[in-house]
Design a protein around this motif. Structure first.
Motif, short mmCIF file in Angstrom:
data_model
loop_
_atom_site.label_atom_id
_atom_site.label_comp_id
_atom_site.label_asym_id
_atom_site.label_seq_id
_atom_site.Cartn_x
_atom_site.Cartn_y
_atom_site.Cartn_z
N HIS A 107 32.68 -54.93 -0.85
CA HIS A 107 31.87 -54.50 -2.00
C HIS A 107 31.27 -55.65 -2.78
N VAL A 108 31.63 -56.90 -2.44
CA VAL A 108 31.00 -58.04 -3.12
C VAL A 108 29.98 -58.72 -2.21
N ALA A 119 26.38 -55.81 -5.74
CA ALA A 119 27.33 -56.90 -5.56
C ALA A 119 26.90 -58.17 -6.30
N TYR A 175 28.94 -59.68 -9.15
CA TYR A 175 30.15 -60.46 -8.88
C TYR A 175 29.85 -61.95 -8.78
N CYS A 176 28.57 -62.32 -8.84
CA CYS A 176 28.20 -63.73 -8.76
C CYS A 176 28.27 -64.43 -10.11
N ILE A 207 39.98 -60.19 -5.56
CA ILE A 207 38.84 -59.74 -6.36
C ILE A 207 39.00 -58.26 -6.66
#
Length: 224
Positions: free
Chosen positions: A30-31, A39, A42-43, A220
């Motif tokens: 999912h990232v 996604a 998430y960065c 995560i």
């Protein structure tokens, strides 16, 4: 040549298992932006760390020329910006990076909050992240005075007035931070420099280490 150096070091310290453990660590699907457009949120954490590294490296460069006293602070910044090769670029990176890192950290915090990533078992990591946020704000505050121009001087005076308004301990806290209960002067810039370069980075490194250890151990967080 590099392979020979690596083999020499690896033969003595056995470093291959260490970096392979990091490189082979699986990232949840999912990232992955290739599979999920959302996604990209998430960065923010990684981008925050990237900007932080730039701040550290550019700050190390600036300290080689900066003189933390009221007679030479502004002149040293002027010399750095106008007479040192790439000095203007490095100072610009540090100046704008100070704002960018707060923006990225704020976005990262919003992502964690709205996706519920602070819940069990990640409560302690959330506390560490909030402490990192406050450390970053303190770094921006202490660094703002260091160029010793009029804008920085009056902004710091306002900050000291806010600190002084804290009930019971305000005056003592102001004296501890500024070095004087009356004026923003030589003691203030010296203390701000020490706090900005030594105390706060030490706290930041410790908190970041704890943050990364807990991320690695807990993984995560899942999708919303």
């Amino acid at each position: 040549m590099l392979n020979k150096i690596y083999d020499w070091v690896d033969e003595r310290l056995d470093i291959t298992p260490l970096w392979r453990d990091i490189a082979d660590h699986e990232v949840p699907e999912h990232v992955n932006p290739a599979h999920h457009f959302s996604a990209f949120v998430y960065c923010f954490g990684g981008l925050t760390f990237f900007v932080t590294v730039i701040q550290i490296l550019s700050g190390m460069f600036l300290t080689m020329y900066y003189v933390p006293d009221i007679k030479n602070a502004w002149e040293s910044v002027y010399y750095l910006q106008n007479h040192v090769a790439f000095g203007q670029i490095v100072r610009g990176m540090h100046h704008w990076g100070a704002s960018l890192v707060i923006v990225m950290l704020f976005l990262h915090t919003l992502r964690v909050f709205f996706q519920g990533a602070y819940k069990k078992p990640r409560e302690l990591n959330w506390v560490v992240g909030v402490l990192i946020f406050f450390i970053m704000l303190a770094l921006g505050l202490t660094g703002y005075l260091l160029p010793w121009d009029m804008k920085a001087l009056f902004a710091t005076k306002v900050t000291m007035q806010i600190i002084e308004s804290v009930p019971l301990i305000g005056v003592y806290l102001k004296t501890l931070i500024a070095g004087s209960a009356d004026i923003v002067g030589a003691q203030t810039i010296t203390r701000f420099f020490a706090i900005h370069v030594f105390f706060l980075p030490a706290a930041l490194f410790a908190l970041l280490a704890a943050h990364f250890v807990m991320i690695r151990k807990q993984g995560i967080s899942g999708p919303l």
